[in-house]
Scaffold this motif. Structure first.
Motif, short mmCIF file in Angstrom:
data_model
loop_
_atom_site.label_atom_id
_atom_site.label_comp_id
_atom_site.label_asym_id
_atom_site.label_seq_id
_atom_site.Cartn_x
_atom_site.Cartn_y
_atom_site.Cartn_z
N VAL A 73 0.80 -1.23 0.00
CA VAL A 73 0.00 0.00 0.00
C VAL A 73 0.83 1.27 0.00
O VAL A 73 0.32 2.35 -0.23
N HIS A 75 3.08 3.81 -1.69
CA HIS A 75 3.27 4.10 -3.11
C HIS A 75 4.68 3.80 -3.57
O HIS A 75 4.90 3.34 -4.69
N SER A 78 4.49 0.10 -4.42
CA SER A 78 3.59 -0.28 -5.50
C SER A 78 4.11 0.26 -6.83
O SER A 78 3.97 -0.37 -7.87
N ILE A 81 6.79 -2.11 -7.90
CA ILE A 81 6.15 -3.30 -8.44
C ILE A 81 5.71 -3.06 -9.87
O ILE A 81 5.88 -3.91 -10.75
N SER A 82 5.17 -1.90 -10.09
CA SER A 82 4.72 -1.53 -11.42
C SER A 82 5.89 -1.60 -12.41
O SER A 82 5.76 -2.14 -13.51
N TYR A 227 4.39 5.63 11.12
CA TYR A 227 3.79 6.94 11.30
C TYR A 227 3.86 7.36 12.77
O TYR A 227 4.26 8.46 13.11
N ILE A 253 7.20 7.58 5.64
CA ILE A 253 6.20 7.44 6.69
C ILE A 253 6.61 8.23 7.92
O ILE A 253 5.79 8.92 8.54
N PHE A 256 5.89 11.87 7.28
CA PHE A 256 4.48 12.23 7.39
C PHE A 256 4.07 12.31 8.86
O PHE A 256 3.36 13.22 9.28
N LYS A 263 2.55 19.98 13.24
CA LYS A 263 1.38 20.83 13.03
C LYS A 263 0.42 20.78 14.20
O LYS A 263 -0.20 21.78 14.54
N HIS A 283 4.01 11.42 -4.05
CA HIS A 283 3.81 12.23 -2.87
C HIS A 283 4.50 13.58 -2.99
O HIS A 283 4.02 14.57 -2.46
N THR A 285 4.37 15.27 -5.38
CA THR A 285 3.38 16.10 -6.07
C THR A 285 2.23 16.49 -5.14
O THR A 285 1.81 17.62 -5.11
N PHE A 286 1.74 15.52 -4.41
CA PHE A 286 0.51 15.72 -3.66
C PHE A 286 0.68 16.39 -2.30
O PHE A 286 -0.10 17.25 -1.92
N GLU A 288 1.06 18.31 0.91
CA GLU A 288 1.08 19.74 1.17
C GLU A 288 1.09 19.95 2.67
O GLU A 288 0.63 19.10 3.41
N PRO A 289 1.55 21.01 3.19
CA PRO A 289 2.15 22.14 2.51
C PRO A 289 3.57 21.81 2.07
O PRO A 289 4.42 21.58 2.90
#
Lengths: 339, 339
Positions: A73, A75, A78, A81-82, A227, A253, A256, A263, A283, A285-286, A288-289
């Motif tokens: 799970v 990224h 995975s 794997i791709s 996490y 992890i 994050f 925060k 990640h 890309t995604f 934030e901030p």
DNA sequence: TTGAAAGCGTTACCAC
DNA sequence: GTGGTAACGCTTTCAA
């Protein structure tokens, strides 16, 4: 649709022997051109597909490679794997994925499972818990080709694909220093893993090269890369009398978790505290901030690992080789210049 | 380590017939208790593992189920795979994963591949492109159990696991309205997909129930569900004379694209524009700044789908059934109350 | 160039 | 209760 068509069906239809059909379809020599074409046409018409179990039984090598990953799970994995899957397929191999769930015992089960399937080779990334490599040594001793990526071992006997771990950490710290951060903390992971050790060395070397002291209380080390650990590490760091003004977290992890804890304390990134994490393209890309991250070319890691494995499968004499896939530091807002 | 031990090796060692060994090991009746124990002990000692290819060849059903997913790198899917895999394994099944890459043609290939492997059943999620279901009808007609999840079809003949799509969209819009948003835009996706249609209906119904007009120019519809589309949709919406003050994006990727585009224009979320996305547990945790999302129980979707399939495999007479896995609206900062 | 037959490891059906 | 034997679908000798 139709029941599965066998080689016998084709033979019967054409009034030839099954063995001839087999030879024709496999491109082996010893079949007349005209007959071969006729057989091929019939196979196509009848939509013949070889029964993989029959092939697997009769051949040593049913062209399957196995993957052992810590989890599916994330990224990072995975995507790897791709990369493996696409490369394998392009070379006529299929892929079986097994998951160690970051556990040593399950990792051993994965090996057993893949062994049962008689895979032709294995691509693996060590679980966090793994510090003993006997199970993998057995694989190598059996003569099964084995390639590691990211978290590696037995590098003298197996090829591996790794990131430039020390350099990436060095560069990240260098960047923090250049942007005015002075008390840079480090959140590490299980020490027995090569990636942890190397990243840690990069961190220490960067501090030293910049004549900054290395404070052991700024290094939270040897913790599970979860996490929760990320959050806990930050709690620990922020409890210090002299708090860090920046943090390098050496894993997605952890980063994050760290970000979240920072925060939740209403501290500002990058004003109160700078943060660099490790991550991959998605990640980067995604998330934030705008988190500055060491970014991996994950798909490439996978495809290169698969290439190395296939090369080894096709030629048992190739020497083990370690390929380094460079990372790059994606500089974003979380490490903006101080003042 | 040892070469693979066969049933014959055990038989030879114990001076019994291979067939007896087979019966003993498979728990079939007709073997003396003492002998059975002796055989089992020897099998253990020799580390015997049945050759899956031989078993697969001789049995109709080698206990493999196939998965067809749009992609493996989206956490939504990989998490579902995880749920399927665990449930399958717990029931003695292994899993083969194929990827359609959101393409209709490749989806057909996936079916062929799984068919070749003689899987006992298939769990699938439609690719974005798929609006024709013949290839799946063929599967059903062949008598191969088939279960869909998320993006479904043929619901009269196949069980399915879906989210409460209409309700989730309704609830999201309701929430936006309650927080003072008035011009709520909608970013949809390929209209032929059930999830798109249903979410759209939820959006429209929520507006209607609150006596708000449904402006067609606030609905960007029938676009590929990609990051780029999300950005483009926002550009389109912000070009309107009367801009929306909130947006509902009906898919993870679209939502991330939307978020990114909004920020790149220096618009504040939620002050200038409120945003609700769809996501799963992981992203609901990670993505920042605090995006309100409709959140899925992905692992559960996978395990329930697998349960349904296994039930169908074991009993061909079970009626198709549609299980709804409720979503929940995770309210975060991106939709904070206006004023 | 083609066909017949053996064999891969396992299960299942008959005899004994 | 146990052992022989055929069969699964295919490849690969070995003869013809």
């Amino acid at each position: 649709m139709d029941k599965h068509v066998s080689i016998k069906d084709i033979a019967l239809k054409l009034g030839v022997a099954p063995s001839t059909v087999s030879r024709a379809l496999n491109g082996n020599s010893g079949v007349g051109k005209a007959l071969r074409e006729k057989i091929k046409a019939m196979a196509l018409k009848l939509n013949y597909k070889p029964n993989p179990f029959a092939v697997g039984l009769v051949k040593q090598t049913p062209h399957i490679i196995g993957i052992i990953i810590p989890d599916i799970v994330t990224h990072f994995y995975s995507s790897i794997i791709s990369g493996i899957g696409d490369t394998a397929r392009a070379n006529g191999y299929s892929v079986v994925i097994t998951t160690s769930y970051e556990q040593y015992e399950l990792e051993k089960h994965c090996i057993d499972d893949l062994n049962n399937i008689r895979v032709e080779g294995i691509i693996a990334c060590l679980s966090q818990e793994t510090s003993d490599y006997k199970h993998f040594e057995n694989v190598v001793n059996q003569g099964v080709p084995l390639v590691f990526f990211d978290r590696v071992c037995l590098t003298d006997r197996c090829s591996s694909v790794v990131a430039d771990n020390e350099r990436s950490a060095y560069q990240a710290v260098q960047h923090l220093i250049a942007n005015g951060y002075k008390r840079i903390a480090y959140i590490g992971g299980n020490e027995h893993l090569n990636i942890v050790d190397q990243r840690r060395r990069g961190y220490v070397r960067a501090l030293a090269d910049n004549c900054l002291p290395v404070y052991s209380d700024l290094m939270v080390d040897n913790l599970p890369m979860t996490y929760k650990s990320g959050r806990k590490a930050v709690r620990q760091l922020l409890a210090l009398r002299r708090r860090p003004d920046a943090i390098l977290a050496i894993n997605d992890i952890l980063a994050f978790g760290a970000m979240s804890e920072i925060k939740s304390r209403n501290l500002q990134i990058p004003t109160d505290i700078g943060l660099v994490g490790y991550s991959d393209e998605l990640h980067a890309t995604f998330v934030e901030p705008a988190l500055t991250t060491v970014t991996h070319h994950t798909y490439e890691i996978g495809s290169v690992a698969c290439d190395l494995l296939l090369r080894r499968i096709n030629d048992a004499t190739v020497k083990p080789k370690s390929v380094v896939i460079p990372t790059f530091l994606k500089i974003r807002a979380s490490t903006a210049k101080r003042r």
